[in-house]
Design a protein around this motif. Structure first.
Motif, PDB file in Angstrom:
ATOM      1  N   GLY A  71      32.657 109.331  67.494  1.00  0.00           N
ATOM      2  CA  GLY A  71      32.539 109.456  68.932  1.00  0.00           C
ATOM      3  C   GLY A  71      31.991 110.929  69.171  1.00  0.00           C
ATOM      4  O   GLY A  71      31.036 111.539  68.604  1.00  0.00           O
ATOM      5  N   GLU A  72      32.152 111.094  70.678  1.00  0.00           N
ATOM      6  CA  GLU A  72      31.432 112.341  71.325  1.00  0.00           C
ATOM      7  C   GLU A  72      31.937 113.575  70.976  1.00  0.00           C
ATOM      8  O   GLU A  72      31.394 114.372  70.158  1.00  0.00           O
ATOM      9  CB  GLU A  72      31.351 112.054  72.912  1.00  0.00           C
ATOM     10  CG  GLU A  72      30.483 113.186  73.539  1.00  0.00           C
ATOM     11  CD  GLU A  72      30.520 112.669  74.994  1.00  0.00           C
ATOM     12  OE1 GLU A  72      30.376 111.499  75.261  1.00  0.00           O
ATOM     13  OE2 GLU A  72      30.643 113.394  75.850  1.00  0.00           O
ATOM     14  N   ALA A  73      33.120 113.705  71.771  1.00  0.00           N
ATOM     15  CA  ALA A  73      33.784 115.139  71.416  1.00  0.00           C
ATOM     16  C   ALA A  73      35.545 115.022  71.884  1.00  0.00           C
ATOM     17  O   ALA A  73      35.722 113.956  72.524  1.00  0.00           O
ATOM     18  CB  ALA A  73      33.300 116.056  72.472  1.00  0.00           C
ATOM     19  N   GLU A  78      43.083 114.895  73.105  1.00  0.00           N
ATOM     20  CA  GLU A  78      42.691 114.879  71.663  1.00  0.00           C
ATOM     21  C   GLU A  78      42.889 116.609  71.404  1.00  0.00           C
ATOM     22  O   GLU A  78      43.291 116.844  69.925  1.00  0.00           O
ATOM     23  CB  GLU A  78      41.205 114.553  71.382  1.00  0.00           C
ATOM     24  CG  GLU A  78      41.105 113.066  71.425  1.00  0.00           C
ATOM     25  CD  GLU A  78      41.014 112.212  72.906  1.00  0.00           C
ATOM     26  OE1 GLU A  78      40.867 113.268  73.728  1.00  0.00           O
ATOM     27  OE2 GLU A  78      41.484 111.139  72.795  1.00  0.00           O
ATOM     28  N   PRO A  84      41.519 112.504  66.902  1.00  0.00           N
ATOM     29  CA  PRO A  84      40.556 111.932  67.886  1.00  0.00           C
ATOM     30  C   PRO A  84      41.090 110.451  68.422  1.00  0.00           C
ATOM     31  O   PRO A  84      41.768 109.735  67.969  1.00  0.00           O
ATOM     32  CB  PRO A  84      39.451 111.385  66.694  1.00  0.00           C
ATOM     33  CG  PRO A  84      40.285 111.231  65.248  1.00  0.00           C
ATOM     34  CD  PRO A  84      41.370 112.355  65.510  1.00  0.00           C
ATOM     35  N   PHE A  85      40.488 110.215  69.490  1.00  0.00           N
ATOM     36  CA  PHE A  85      40.663 108.967  70.068  1.00  0.00           C
ATOM     37  C   PHE A  85      42.077 108.787  70.412  1.00  0.00           C
ATOM     38  O   PHE A  85      42.663 107.526  70.136  1.00  0.00           O
ATOM     39  CB  PHE A  85      39.840 107.815  69.584  1.00  0.00           C
ATOM     40  CG  PHE A  85      38.398 107.949  69.737  1.00  0.00           C
ATOM     41  CD1 PHE A  85      37.920 107.430  71.125  1.00  0.00           C
ATOM     42  CD2 PHE A  85      37.467 108.134  68.980  1.00  0.00           C
ATOM     43  CE1 PHE A  85      36.517 107.324  71.558  1.00  0.00           C
ATOM     44  CE2 PHE A  85      36.020 108.366  69.248  1.00  0.00           C
ATOM     45  CZ  PHE A  85      35.733 107.920  70.506  1.00  0.00           C
ATOM     46  N   ASN A 111      34.081 112.856  65.397  1.00  0.00           N
ATOM     47  CA  ASN A 111      33.309 113.229  66.602  1.00  0.00           C
ATOM     48  C   ASN A 111      32.216 113.979  66.321  1.00  0.00           C
ATOM     49  O   ASN A 111      32.042 114.617  65.256  1.00  0.00           O
ATOM     50  CB  ASN A 111      34.202 113.681  67.603  1.00  0.00           C
ATOM     51  CG  ASN A 111      35.038 113.055  68.429  1.00  0.00           C
ATOM     52  OD1 ASN A 111      34.687 111.746  69.056  1.00  0.00           O
ATOM     53  ND2 ASN A 111      36.736 113.223  68.631  1.00  0.00           N
ATOM     54  N   HIS A 187      30.585 103.275  74.796  1.00  0.00           N
ATOM     55  CA  HIS A 187      32.023 103.978  74.560  1.00  0.00           C
ATOM     56  C   HIS A 187      33.119 103.459  75.399  1.00  0.00           C
ATOM     57  O   HIS A 187      32.901 102.939  76.282  1.00  0.00           O
ATOM     58  CB  HIS A 187      31.667 105.401  75.165  1.00  0.00           C
ATOM     59  CG  HIS A 187      32.644 106.504  74.884  1.00  0.00           C
ATOM     60  ND1 HIS A 187      33.764 106.437  75.366  1.00  0.00           N
ATOM     61  CD2 HIS A 187      32.525 107.578  73.925  1.00  0.00           C
ATOM     62  CE1 HIS A 187      34.652 107.535  74.560  1.00  0.00           C
ATOM     63  NE2 HIS A 187      33.689 108.457  73.740  1.00  0.00           N
TER      64      HIS A 187
HETATM   65  N1  URA Z   1      36.242 110.334  73.480  1.00  0.00           N
HETATM   66  C1  URA Z   1      35.582 110.614  72.304  1.00  0.00           C
HETATM   67  O1  URA Z   1      34.436 110.395  72.399  1.00  0.00           O
HETATM   68  N2  URA Z   1      36.223 111.065  71.531  1.00  0.00           N
HETATM   69  C2  URA Z   1      37.631 111.420  71.352  1.00  0.00           C
HETATM   70  O2  URA Z   1      37.978 111.850  70.285  1.00  0.00           O
HETATM   71  C3  URA Z   1      38.258 111.001  72.544  1.00  0.00           C
HETATM   72  C4  URA Z   1      37.460 110.641  73.428  1.00  0.00           C
END
Ligand code: URA
Length: 214
Positions: A71-73, A78, A84-85, A111, A187
């Motif tokens: 993922g991004e960040a 989180e 994550p997520f 991420n 996403h």
């Molecule tokens: N969006 C993301 O890209 N990563 C995460 O961990 C949570 C939301």
């Protein structure tokens, strides 16, 4: 130590043993590297994001997974939980993973950035550059059969591309020098805003499934 070794030592000469490259030794190196990289991430101060974080988000899941989701960040949830997520978008990602017959525990999720950018702004180029080695090492250790880049930022960062999502999705790319098969999906945060686009993720994951069956 051998007689020769003792002689060299008494003369103050360093001696070296050939490294044991047997599979058993390779596994030990692999296992030992996880705590080392995890602690580096936990204590990282390479960019200013460390000043505002509650927790670093290292990533989690199966360290021998075939599927590696990037993922991004971290977002707000989180950053608070260190996983994550786990927010709303995360719950949708869990459903997406379930739709390919897998559970979260069977895949690895990480991420591009390990710390939350303020107000969830896009990561800065310099932040991505400074954080990227952690992800590369994680991918190197997991050795997945396929990487799923979740969203534009993950896709562009992994593939070194500035193409838009519409042009990146729908085909298999190669990540890094070993060209690990990589697929780009929308996403889940975007899918929450545009649920009519969900079918595209299902279609794209079918490409990954078919690719792995070959
Ligand atoms: N969006 C993301 O890209 N990563 C995460 O961990 C949570 C939301």
């Amino acid at each position: 130590m051998s007689m020769g070794g003792k002689l060299f030592q008494s003369l103050g000469i360093d001696t070296y043993k050939l490294r044991d490259n047997s599979p058993k030794n390779a596994n030990q190196t692999k296992d030992n590297d996880w705590p080392r990289i995890e602690s580096k991430v936990t204590n990282c101060t390479k960019c200013s994001l460390h000043k505002g974080r509650n927790k670093t988000v290292f990533g989690d899941g199966n360290r021998d997974a075939d599927w590696f989701f990037v993922g991004e960040a971290p977002g707000k949830d989180e950053d608070l939980q260190g996983k994550p997520f786990v927010g709303r978008a995360g719950r949708l990602l869990t459903e997406v993973i379930f739709s390919i017959g897998l559970s979260r525990e069977e895949v690895f999720i990480a991420n591009i950035l390990k710390c939350r950018p303020p107000d969830n702004r896009d990561p800065k180029t310099q932040e991505v550059e400074q954080c990227f080695a952690y992800l590369e090492r994680q991918i190197d250790l997991v050795k997945p059969k396929i990487i799923i880049a979740v969203g534009r930022i993950a896709a562009q960062s992994l593939l070194g591309s500035d193409l838009p999502m519409g042009k990146l999705r729908g085909r298999i790319h190669g990540f890094g020098s070993s060209k690990i098969p990589t697929l780009v999906i929308y996403h889940p945060a975007y899918l929450l805003r545009s649920p009519s686009q969900k079918h595209k993720v299902w279609e794209d994951l079918q490409i990954a499934n078919d690719f792995l069956k070959k």
